[in-house]
Scaffold this motif. Structure first.
Motif, PDB file in Angstrom:
ATOM      1  N   THR A  73     -38.383   8.020 118.367  1.00 60.35           N
ATOM      2  CA  THR A  73     -37.143   8.787 118.185  1.00 60.35           C
ATOM      3  C   THR A  73     -35.995   7.998 118.806  1.00 60.35           C
ATOM      4  OG1 THR A  73     -37.100   9.941 120.295  1.00 60.35           O
ATOM      5  CG2 THR A  73     -38.534  10.861 118.594  1.00 60.35           C
ATOM      6  N   LEU A  74     -34.793   8.498 118.659  1.00 64.96           N
ATOM      7  CA  LEU A  74     -33.661   7.810 119.289  1.00 64.96           C
ATOM      8  C   LEU A  74     -33.691   7.981 120.802  1.00 64.96           C
ATOM      9  CD1 LEU A  74     -30.866   8.275 116.634  1.00 64.96           C
ATOM     10  CD2 LEU A  74     -31.753   6.114 117.531  1.00 64.96           C
ATOM     11  N   ARG A  79     -28.127  15.527 119.693  1.00 64.67           N
ATOM     12  CA  ARG A  79     -29.579  15.439 119.825  1.00 64.67           C
ATOM     13  C   ARG A  79     -30.149  14.338 118.924  1.00 64.67           C
ATOM     14  NH1 ARG A  79     -32.874  19.898 118.818  1.00 64.67           N
ATOM     15  NH2 ARG A  79     -34.205  18.849 120.327  1.00 64.67           N
ATOM     16  N   TYR A  80     -29.552  14.131 117.783  1.00 63.87           N
ATOM     17  CA  TYR A  80     -29.980  13.070 116.860  1.00 63.87           C
ATOM     18  C   TYR A  80     -31.467  13.188 116.512  1.00 63.87           C
ATOM     19  CZ  TYR A  80     -25.777  11.356 119.190  1.00 63.87           C
ATOM     20  OH  TYR A  80     -24.536  11.258 119.756  1.00 63.87           O
ATOM     21  N   HIS A  81     -31.923  14.418 116.450  1.00 67.93           N
ATOM     22  CA  HIS A  81     -33.332  14.666 116.137  1.00 67.93           C
ATOM     23  C   HIS A  81     -33.430  16.091 115.599  1.00 67.93           C
ATOM     24  CE1 HIS A  81     -37.498  13.383 116.402  1.00 67.93           C
ATOM     25  NE2 HIS A  81     -37.804  14.601 116.797  1.00 67.93           N
ATOM     26  N   PRO A  82     -34.296  16.312 114.605  1.00 68.81           N
ATOM     27  CA  PRO A  82     -34.395  17.668 114.057  1.00 68.81           C
ATOM     28  C   PRO A  82     -34.938  18.659 115.083  1.00 68.81           C
ATOM     29  CG  PRO A  82     -36.007  16.166 113.018  1.00 68.81           C
ATOM     30  CD  PRO A  82     -35.099  15.329 113.848  1.00 68.81           C
ATOM     31  N   GLY A 120     -28.191  20.621 107.986  1.00 73.13           N
ATOM     32  CA  GLY A 120     -28.506  19.916 109.224  1.00 73.13           C
ATOM     33  C   GLY A 120     -29.995  19.609 109.353  1.00 73.13           C
ATOM     34  N   ASP A 121     -30.372  19.115 110.508  1.00 75.85           N
ATOM     35  CA  ASP A 121     -31.773  18.758 110.827  1.00 75.85           C
ATOM     36  C   ASP A 121     -32.301  17.613 109.966  1.00 75.85           C
ATOM     37  OD1 ASP A 121     -32.507  20.475 113.044  1.00 75.85           O
ATOM     38  OD2 ASP A 121     -32.151  22.102 111.620  1.00 75.85           O
ATOM     39  N   VAL A 122     -32.697  17.896 108.710  1.00 76.94           N
ATOM     40  CA  VAL A 122     -33.186  16.826 107.826  1.00 76.94           C
ATOM     41  C   VAL A 122     -32.615  17.005 106.425  1.00 76.94           C
ATOM     42  CG1 VAL A 122     -35.365  16.482 109.069  1.00 76.94           C
ATOM     43  CG2 VAL A 122     -35.258  18.142 107.189  1.00 76.94           C
ATOM     44  N   ALA A 169     -27.874  13.868 111.857  1.00 77.72           N
ATOM     45  CA  ALA A 169     -26.957  12.742 112.055  1.00 77.72           C
ATOM     46  C   ALA A 169     -25.708  12.897 111.202  1.00 77.72           C
ATOM     47  CB  ALA A 169     -27.665  11.424 111.723  1.00 77.72           C
ATOM     48  N   THR A 170     -25.579  14.048 110.540  1.00 80.06           N
ATOM     49  CA  THR A 170     -24.421  14.316 109.669  1.00 80.06           C
ATOM     50  C   THR A 170     -23.367  15.109 110.433  1.00 80.06           C
ATOM     51  OG1 THR A 170     -26.017  14.525 107.863  1.00 80.06           O
ATOM     52  CG2 THR A 170     -23.776  15.315 107.434  1.00 80.06           C
ATOM     53  N   SER A 171     -22.101  14.822 110.152  1.00 77.92           N
ATOM     54  CA  SER A 171     -21.039  15.622 110.748  1.00 77.92           C
ATOM     55  C   SER A 171     -20.997  17.002 110.095  1.00 77.92           C
ATOM     56  CB  SER A 171     -19.676  14.945 110.537  1.00 77.92           C
ATOM     57  OG  SER A 171     -19.508  13.899 111.448  1.00 77.92           O
ATOM     58  N   GLU A 172     -20.763  17.997 110.890  1.00 77.88           N
ATOM     59  CA  GLU A 172     -20.709  19.362 110.357  1.00 77.88           C
ATOM     60  C   GLU A 172     -19.628  19.488 109.281  1.00 77.88           C
ATOM     61  OE1 GLU A 172     -20.576  22.323 113.345  1.00 77.88           O
ATOM     62  OE2 GLU A 172     -20.611  23.970 111.895  1.00 77.88           O
ATOM     63  N   ALA A 173     -18.501  18.846 109.515  1.00 69.43           N
ATOM     64  CA  ALA A 173     -17.388  18.972 108.571  1.00 69.43           C
ATOM     65  C   ALA A 173     -17.641  18.169 107.295  1.00 69.43           C
ATOM     66  CB  ALA A 173     -16.096  18.492 109.234  1.00 69.43           C
TER      67      ALA A 173
END
Lengths: 418, 418, 418, 418
Positions: free
Chosen positions: C264-265, C320-323, C339-341, C382-386
């Protein structure tokens, strides 16, 4: 001389035909790897050689059979013109086998016309070269069809089988040679390839040469000792090949239920421990020698040992197309030096000092291949008896295995160096 | 001796550091082709060599810096263990440059401790080997970063530029050598690599060696004469590379608007006709020689010509990292035989008669590479002066061009053969 | 609007910087596979995008920072000009990270000047595109560095670790959807990519969608059931990849002594059965679905199910950079849809009816990739919410695994078809 | 029914034989690329299909002709067992053509025995599948031999030549279709492949379909306009292929001295501008459509347009094996929708909603190929008339060109979307 030459021409051409006779039409079309060629291509290319280098230049009024063949059946003579890509030879269904036989007949008839008259010394040498060239392709015809048949899950046989020789090989003996300058290369009148010349001097430190070939039984001990899994036995480039190609034994060895079998031109046969090991690469020969506490001879050591010996042995004329049981040497001379299997030497294939390739396209025959190859000596069971001699230099890349190539060991004689 | 050895150890280690100083951190990470390595990797691998072969065996209580480094920085010693894949060295961002410098310091401190005491003769030889090993990697560090910089469209410079030497090279002269047996190989007490031994005898037919290197101006004439488009000038394997890789000139030559430019460690510069040609492969050296009506010397001819000459020249110590203008020879000795550019020979890299690699992992240093390579002689502008000698055998594959490799011609002396 | 846009511009640029801060300089240089890019390249390319498509066209008197960067940092816009080869991005040590930061600052200052004034609607749209473009590269920056770190035997961590969530996932429920025509695609004023338009109608046969993601525990059962050894579970092209690449589990899964671990990261961690499975290819997602007696949803089914739901979830902003642990759904809506994946769909990436790419170079942004890819929906950790919305179409080749890509199952509802 | 089935079985088997009759034995052996197969292999594989799926299961006491053939002639049915590697089919000289004919006779005789009795409905369906399977291989036999002949510099002809049709094609007309839900897929009793089922509903936005095929003359204008040199016309993956494979025109087009020629099954012929363009890939079809300001139809649009039309056209029965001159449409229906050339659609090949492959090995027939391929519709001049229907889905990778594949344009009807 023309008469003799004409007779030799006929005999060689007939042998090519007779070697192709056991094959089905389909067999003559396939190319099982880029470095092999279809039988049909061999039949046509050897014919193209006479057409291009002899008839087209030496027979007034000769008409080329089919101009397109110059592109299809030129192997690698850039000076003659561009070539059909080598790995694509198996794609050519045309000309058919029958048309290729017509091509052979057309050229043979023209050669007969040419050979009734006196030919110039120069043309005679080219015809001689063409004869030797065809003998080389006879050997390739056999090794290429063996590869094609071995690539076929049906494992067809080229000729009827024959019981394997038995006889147990005794331990090899070492024949010792003193240090000294010796002459290397072809220096007499008879035909030889340019790469055997000029004659020159080489200094040999003292060495010993095994009096017989390495056997399948001996090589099997190497296999079973984990020879193919020990990096330290191998040249680095060889170890890369072992891993990438997943080599675990010589080419054509197959492990059945417990026992090893061998693909031969007579089909599958049980491995015979007393036969010379065959179809190994230079890498394998070198690794085996290291494992055995020895080394490969140089081509000069081999030639020094062969000098003066008669070129007798198991050649293509025997019709066996398979090495004979390794023989015990008598009288302190190496046995099976000629015929049976080509013997890998530790010498890269390079020009002799003063080497000059012939002018023109025939200069491409040998000279341009003098890198990335190792020299083999002595001929094999697929070589014509008249084709081989002590100075003869065959050459293949160090990973090539589909020729009848085997191993004779050598070693340094210590303490005798200075 | 330990004191001297300690001093030499320190000097070599410092030179490595100082060679890496002009680089940005980023420069030390990149790997521009599989056969090149990142600077960072060179810094660490040379350190790993001392850790593994000297400290781990010779310094009581030594603690390995980081056990994972044994996997990361082992180059090719299978007997030591498995290795990180060579083409993947540029993927390793960690350890960072700073961590690698810490690794170097850790090992240097331990080496200082070890070198304060008497070391056994055997350990001394391994340290000597480590020093020479690091010198080899200093040269690679420079040639690898040159390749990386040349792969970057920005063409960065490693060091400030400098005007190109001018001087016109005069026509080369031929220095003749008689036929005879000569001794080859390392036979004195001082350090040498195993591949230079044992000393032995070689017979040389009469030959002549050019008294100076081939220049860029001469090579340009070959280029402009269509040298890269004439198949008959090339070894077959070389011609394949020319076509596949679309070679049209030596590595790092770039044709601008009319004029040729050269990538150097000082950035792009106009091509200077009087400089020795550099960054050619064996194939190009061989083709050029054929075009010029000459040939490459064998490594034995080269060594015979170099015997007894002082190893003076343009080495890494000059800080120029570029060959100097080809010099006219005086007094009938070959000029620039040492330094400037490695000189391709026509000799494949093979063991000398009686060659024995050392036992254990260090036996992998040289012996296993003795196929598919050609020998180069004499050192280059990136070689340490103390590193080179007349018997030194460098080796690279025939298509390698990123070393400072150049050409000296030889030719046969006819009529004198028998 | 400019003010708001300026604020959003700043925030996005700052996030990119802050995502690169935990990295060492060395980390920002490496490229661990052809489809990944160095961090440094992402930093520069996103900057080049604003320079090329906004400043160079929209800011009077703007001076390009370095004309050579147009070649180095153009990704694939043929209409803009030729590009540095993608697999060679890791060879570029220059410009250095510091120089790239200087480039960013130069462009940011110019953007500030431009954004103080009113910008045209068209320019505003391009800036909007540039912001979204940079958000896409933020995600790639994280997934690319994860790949680089996982390629390093040292397995470095990008950020400090964190205990894995525990919670056991309950059995998934199926949310049923009736047959009918529904509207697909982006039809409102706000920004969207061209590939989400035009809005149009699609007929959906009745289907059911799982209310939660497939977990690592469920996927492990597939692995342990021999899922990677059963040809009949796989698409033919997928089975080829499984065999050639020797896949045995998702990317970043490693089998230790008995137990599975995950890269993981935050470095290596034990596999948590209740986490959503991640880093699977379309082929694996499809094979898993077949094994589970289900199928993947089409992108239209997914969009129909997502319509009207709030885009809440575990995004890049969580740090968190992790699901997160797979959540039980409440109220009959699918959990973790955003989000998540990224969720693989069974839909190849193709244009919507009436699709028109923009004129000029920006027409290359999406349209030319509409073959050989499958659509993923919903964004990841890893995606921005916006950045995400129900109509958003991400796309990757079916063998790509290095994105945060997971699985949600669907199935047909029988009997309801006509 | 058995009688009818028996009759159809015989007719299909006879057609295969008669298609192979113009070939020389040599022609039946060669494989000119990995995705093509030798004629001999087609003859045997279609026979193996009946042996394996019908006789071995349905005929009591049936004895397999040769157990080794199960390995040699299994194409891709993993559930049946392992297979001889596809790219190595051209290496198999054995079984010979005559042996393969013996194999066919053996199986035909057994099938006659089986077909004299009543067969179960299920077995009937498998025989039906075998018949359709053989029809598919008849088409491949022709396209594969065309590829082999075109790979031979001699450019042999499969059948005697015939003058090219002349007639000038008039400008195409657009046939408009309203928006709406339509039914797609096979829903009647007669035979169809599993991939045509189940019937289901699809919503089509309004579109127009060209009433005739794109001609060679029209495509030549694209070529001459630099279509193969403009990146912006191509899908990115297609542009990669154009550059790597150096495509400059459709497969089998050759530029002579000024004029274009075409390789056909009747040998080389001048390009006829009024013929439908053929042997283009999906990438070329897509690029042409973009250049022409149109697009490819989806497979659903095509099927909607074809619904209810008679399947008349230029099929394999015509014995022409070449597309006929593009015909002007009458009565506002598309001409040449069936036969002549397969029409590329813009639809990736994916399962219909509710699709279920059959259980067992026959489930591998279609389902596992549902990725990385595009759908073609309508059959070609090498398709049997009885084989094609409006719902028929053919599929090939987007870079495949050796099938008789051509182009029909479509376009969106604007303003009518909501």
């Amino acid at each position: 001389m023309p008469e003799v030459l004409a007779e030799r021409y006929r005999r060689v051409r007939q042998l090519t035909d007779s070697l192709s006779r056991p094959l089905a039409t389909e067999d003559m079309v396939v190319q099982s790897m880029p470095s092999a060629s279809p039988t049909k291509w061999h039949l046509a290319h050897t014919t193209w050689f006479f057409e291009t280098f002899v008839l087209d230049r030496g027979l007034a009024g000769y008409e080329v059979f089919n101009p397109a063949f110059g592109f299809l059946f030129n192997s690698y003579y850039n000076a003659v013109g561009p070539q059909h890509a080598r790995p694509q030879r198996g794609v050519l269904s045309r000309p058919t086998v029958e048309e290729v036989r017509g091509y052979r007949q057309h050229v043979d008839e023209a050669m007969e016309r040419l050979l009734t008259a006196e030919v110039s010394a120069e043309l005679g040498r080219v015809i001689e070269l063409g004869i030797n060239h065809e003998q080389q392709h006879q050997e390739l015809l056999l090794t290429d069809i063996k590869h094609a048949f071995a690539s076929n899950p049906l494992r067809p046989a080229y000729r009827p089988g024959e019981a394997t020789g038995d006889g147990v090989a005794t331990a090899p003996d070492w024949i010792e040679h003193d240090a000294g300058v010796c002459r290397i290369g072809h220096e007499i009148e008879a035909f030889a390839f340019d790469n055997e010349t000029p004659g020159h001097r080489v200094f040999l430190e003292p060495f010993a040469l095994a009096d017989r070939l390495v056997t399948c039984g001996e090589y099997l001990a190497f296999v079973e000792d984990g020879g193919y899994r020990q990096a330290d036995l191998w040249l680095s480039a060889g170890w890369d090949v072992v891993q990438q190609s997943e080599w675990q034994a010589p080419l054509y060895w197959e492990r059945g239920d417990g026992d090893w079998k061998l693909m031969t031109l007579a089909g599958m046969r049980p491995l015979s421990p007393s036969e010379p090991v065959c179809h190994v690469s230079l890498y394998e020969a070198d690794a085996y020698a290291r494992w055995a506490g020895a080394r490969l001879p140089t081509e000069f050591e081999w030639e020094a040992a062969a000098a003066g010996l008669a070129t007798r042995g198991n050649f293509v004329e025997s019709g066996r197309y398979h090495p004979s049981v390794a023989q015990v040497s008598r009288e302190k001379t190496p046995s099976q030096l000629f015929g049976d299997v080509w013997e890998w030497t530790g010498s890269p294939y390079r020009p002799y000092p003063g080497y000059e390739p012939p002018a023109g396209a025939l200069g491409e025959y040998n000279g341009k291949f003098m890198s990335n190859q190792f020299v083999l000596r002595g001929g094999s069971c697929a070589t014509s008896e008249a084709h081989i001699r002590a100075t003869y230099r065959n050459f293949f890349p160090p990973d090539a295995r589909w020729q009848f190539s085997g191993i004779r060991l050598a070693r340094d004689l210590a303490g005798a160096r200075s």
